[in-house]
Scaffold this motif. Structure first.
Motif, mmCIF file in Angstrom:
data_model
loop_
_atom_site.group_PDB
_atom_site.id
_atom_site.type_symbol
_atom_site.label_atom_id
_atom_site.label_comp_id
_atom_site.label_asym_id
_atom_site.label_seq_id
_atom_site.Cartn_x
_atom_site.Cartn_y
_atom_site.Cartn_z
ATOM 1 N N LYS A 1 32.306 1.703 -18.815
ATOM 2 C CA LYS A 1 31.921 0.703 -18.122
ATOM 3 C C LYS A 1 31.805 0.436 -16.868
ATOM 4 O O LYS A 1 32.848 0.968 -15.943
ATOM 5 N N PRO A 2 30.761 -0.063 -16.090
ATOM 6 C CA PRO A 2 30.369 -0.298 -14.917
ATOM 7 C C PRO A 2 31.598 -1.131 -14.239
ATOM 8 O O PRO A 2 32.081 -2.039 -14.587
ATOM 9 N N GLU A 3 31.631 -0.887 -12.957
ATOM 10 C CA GLU A 3 32.438 -1.768 -11.992
ATOM 11 C C GLU A 3 31.520 -2.600 -11.485
ATOM 12 O O GLU A 3 30.345 -2.536 -11.652
ATOM 13 N N ALA A 4 31.892 -3.687 -10.816
ATOM 14 C CA ALA A 4 31.074 -4.972 -10.569
ATOM 15 C C ALA A 4 30.100 -4.789 -9.650
ATOM 16 O O ALA A 4 28.965 -5.211 -9.674
ATOM 17 N N ASP A 5 30.306 -3.646 -8.582
ATOM 18 C CA ASP A 5 29.366 -3.300 -7.899
ATOM 19 C C ASP A 5 28.263 -2.261 -8.080
ATOM 20 O O ASP A 5 27.666 -1.867 -7.367
ATOM 21 N N GLU A 6 28.478 -1.725 -9.244
ATOM 22 C CA GLU A 6 27.484 -0.597 -9.789
ATOM 23 C C GLU A 6 26.179 -1.166 -10.503
ATOM 24 O O GLU A 6 26.603 -1.901 -11.390
ATOM 25 N N PRO A 7 25.112 -1.008 -10.091
ATOM 26 C CA PRO A 7 23.998 -1.570 -10.681
ATOM 27 C C PRO A 7 23.778 -1.053 -12.014
ATOM 28 O O PRO A 7 23.916 0.190 -12.349
ATOM 29 N N ILE A 8 23.117 -1.740 -12.812
ATOM 30 C CA ILE A 8 22.644 -1.288 -14.243
ATOM 31 C C ILE A 8 21.263 -1.667 -14.363
ATOM 32 O O ILE A 8 20.503 -2.760 -14.105
ATOM 33 N N VAL A 9 20.439 -0.487 -14.172
ATOM 34 C CA VAL A 9 18.826 -0.511 -14.219
ATOM 35 C C VAL A 9 18.515 -0.470 -15.667
ATOM 36 O O VAL A 9 18.961 0.350 -16.370
ATOM 37 N N THR A 10 17.516 -1.308 -16.033
ATOM 38 C CA THR A 10 16.746 -1.292 -17.349
ATOM 39 C C THR A 10 15.513 -0.578 -17.276
ATOM 40 O O THR A 10 14.658 -1.166 -16.266
ATOM 41 N N LYS A 11 15.227 0.434 -18.171
ATOM 42 C CA LYS A 11 14.034 1.190 -18.216
ATOM 43 C C LYS A 11 13.404 0.706 -19.379
ATOM 44 O O LYS A 11 14.023 0.165 -20.273
ATOM 45 N N TYR A 12 12.056 1.120 -19.426
ATOM 46 C CA TYR A 12 11.146 0.743 -20.751
ATOM 47 C C TYR A 12 10.726 1.741 -21.411
ATOM 48 O O TYR A 12 9.959 1.747 -22.431
ATOM 49 N N ARG A 13 11.039 2.947 -20.970
ATOM 50 C CA ARG A 13 10.594 4.195 -21.546
ATOM 51 C C ARG A 13 11.643 5.263 -21.471
ATOM 52 O O ARG A 13 12.543 4.947 -21.053
ATOM 53 N N VAL A 14 11.277 6.458 -21.679
ATOM 54 C CA VAL A 14 12.284 7.738 -21.600
ATOM 55 C C VAL A 14 13.028 7.751 -20.273
ATOM 56 O O VAL A 14 14.204 7.965 -19.925
ATOM 57 N N SER A 15 12.230 8.081 -19.286
ATOM 58 C CA SER A 15 12.700 8.420 -17.915
ATOM 59 C C SER A 15 13.206 6.896 -17.305
ATOM 60 O O SER A 15 12.908 6.116 -17.791
ATOM 61 N N ALA A 16 14.458 7.401 -16.473
ATOM 62 C CA ALA A 16 15.133 6.396 -15.834
ATOM 63 C C ALA A 16 14.338 5.783 -14.859
ATOM 64 O O ALA A 16 14.535 4.474 -14.356
ATOM 65 N N PHE A 17 13.006 6.351 -14.401
ATOM 66 C CA PHE A 17 12.384 5.889 -13.410
ATOM 67 C C PHE A 17 11.123 4.966 -14.148
ATOM 68 O O PHE A 17 10.606 4.100 -13.258
ATOM 69 N N ALA A 18 10.946 4.989 -15.304
ATOM 70 C CA ALA A 18 9.726 4.243 -16.044
ATOM 71 C C ALA A 18 9.847 2.816 -16.145
ATOM 72 O O ALA A 18 10.794 2.211 -16.911
ATOM 73 N N GLY A 19 9.244 2.041 -15.303
ATOM 74 C CA GLY A 19 9.061 0.639 -15.234
ATOM 75 C C GLY A 19 10.421 -0.054 -14.721
ATOM 76 O O GLY A 19 10.843 -1.415 -14.674
ATOM 77 N N SER A 20 11.407 0.716 -13.997
ATOM 78 C CA SER A 20 12.838 0.281 -13.510
ATOM 79 C C SER A 20 12.580 0.171 -12.245
ATOM 80 O O SER A 20 11.751 0.390 -11.408
ATOM 81 N N THR A 21 13.716 -0.462 -11.528
ATOM 82 C CA THR A 21 14.075 -0.525 -10.137
ATOM 83 C C THR A 21 14.877 0.600 -9.627
ATOM 84 O O THR A 21 15.021 0.703 -8.447
ATOM 85 N N LEU A 22 15.084 1.731 -10.165
ATOM 86 C CA LEU A 22 15.684 2.884 -9.756
ATOM 87 C C LEU A 22 15.300 3.334 -8.708
ATOM 88 O O LEU A 22 16.129 3.443 -7.730
ATOM 89 N N GLU A 23 14.040 3.805 -8.484
ATOM 90 C CA GLU A 23 13.511 4.298 -7.423
ATOM 91 C C GLU A 23 13.665 3.483 -6.178
ATOM 92 O O GLU A 23 13.877 3.990 -4.963
ATOM 93 N N LEU A 24 13.559 2.101 -6.255
ATOM 94 C CA LEU A 24 13.670 1.114 -5.148
ATOM 95 C C LEU A 24 15.249 1.295 -4.761
ATOM 96 O O LEU A 24 15.660 1.161 -3.538
#
Length: 189
Positions: free
Chosen positions: A91-114
């Motif tokens: 389980k994430p803690e309150a200040d830990e982001p949860i990024v949603t991706k739309y393909r296999v890579s964590a970067f694909a369509g997500s806010t991860l790189e930002l």
């Protein structure tokens, strides 16, 4: 040996209910991930969770996509669905982001790189399900983006043990340090 400064982040990828449930017969499968989470938090290393999920109506899924096109027919896996929520064992803690991706890579369509750029993170520690899916795709893309990389091999899970072995022993070392969670923890102290 990798230097884990304040420029590092632990990525916990696809540890969501609908994916973790495929591996629940092994009750110990998530223990290394839990140890990595605890150590990252104790050492003030940011933790970022990544999940795959889609909008209602599945506008992100192309019918030609062999991996995801079946989801739009079967239903489920929307961002509000229980299957896309992070598993309670990690389980994430309150200040830990949860990024949603739309393909296999964590970067694909997500806010991860930002998020990574905003926090000036240049080192990624990877964990996730599956080794041959999100871990492989994220490692390749992150290497192309010039991140320093570590893969926590026992905090990565794959349905095919031989594929996991080949990736962690032969493929990943070309672009990342590969180590166990315990070995990684020793580098933090």
């Amino acid at each position: 040996m990798q230097n884990y400064s304040d420029k590092a982040a632990l990525l916990v990828m696809d540890m969501q209910n609908g994916i973790v449930s495929r591996f629940t017969e092994n009750k110990e499968a998530l223990v290394p991930v839990q140890k990595a989470l605890a150590s990252a938090r104790e050492n003030n290393i940011p933790v970022i969770f990544v999940r795959v999920g889609f909008s209602k109506g599945y506008p992100e899924i192309n019918p030609r996509n062999k991996g995801f096109s079946g989801i739009s027919k079967l239903g489920g896996m929307t961002t509000s669905d229980e299957s896309t929520q992070i598993h309670k064992a990690v389980k994430p803690e309150a200040d830990e982001p949860i990024v949603t991706k739309y393909r296999v890579s964590a970067f694909a369509g997500s806010t991860l790189e930002l998020i990574l750029r905003s926090r000036q993170i240049d080192t990624l520690i990877l964990s996730g399900i599956s080794t041959s899916g999100v871990v492989l795709s994220t490692l390749r893309e992150a290497a192309d983006k010039d991140f320093s990389l570590t893969v926590l091999k026992d905090a990565c899970i794959d349905a095919d043990l031989e594929v996991h072995r080949v990736l962690t022993e032969k493929v990943f070392p070309r672009q990342a340090e590969v180590m166990t969670v315990n070995a990684w923890i020793k580098t933090l102290n």
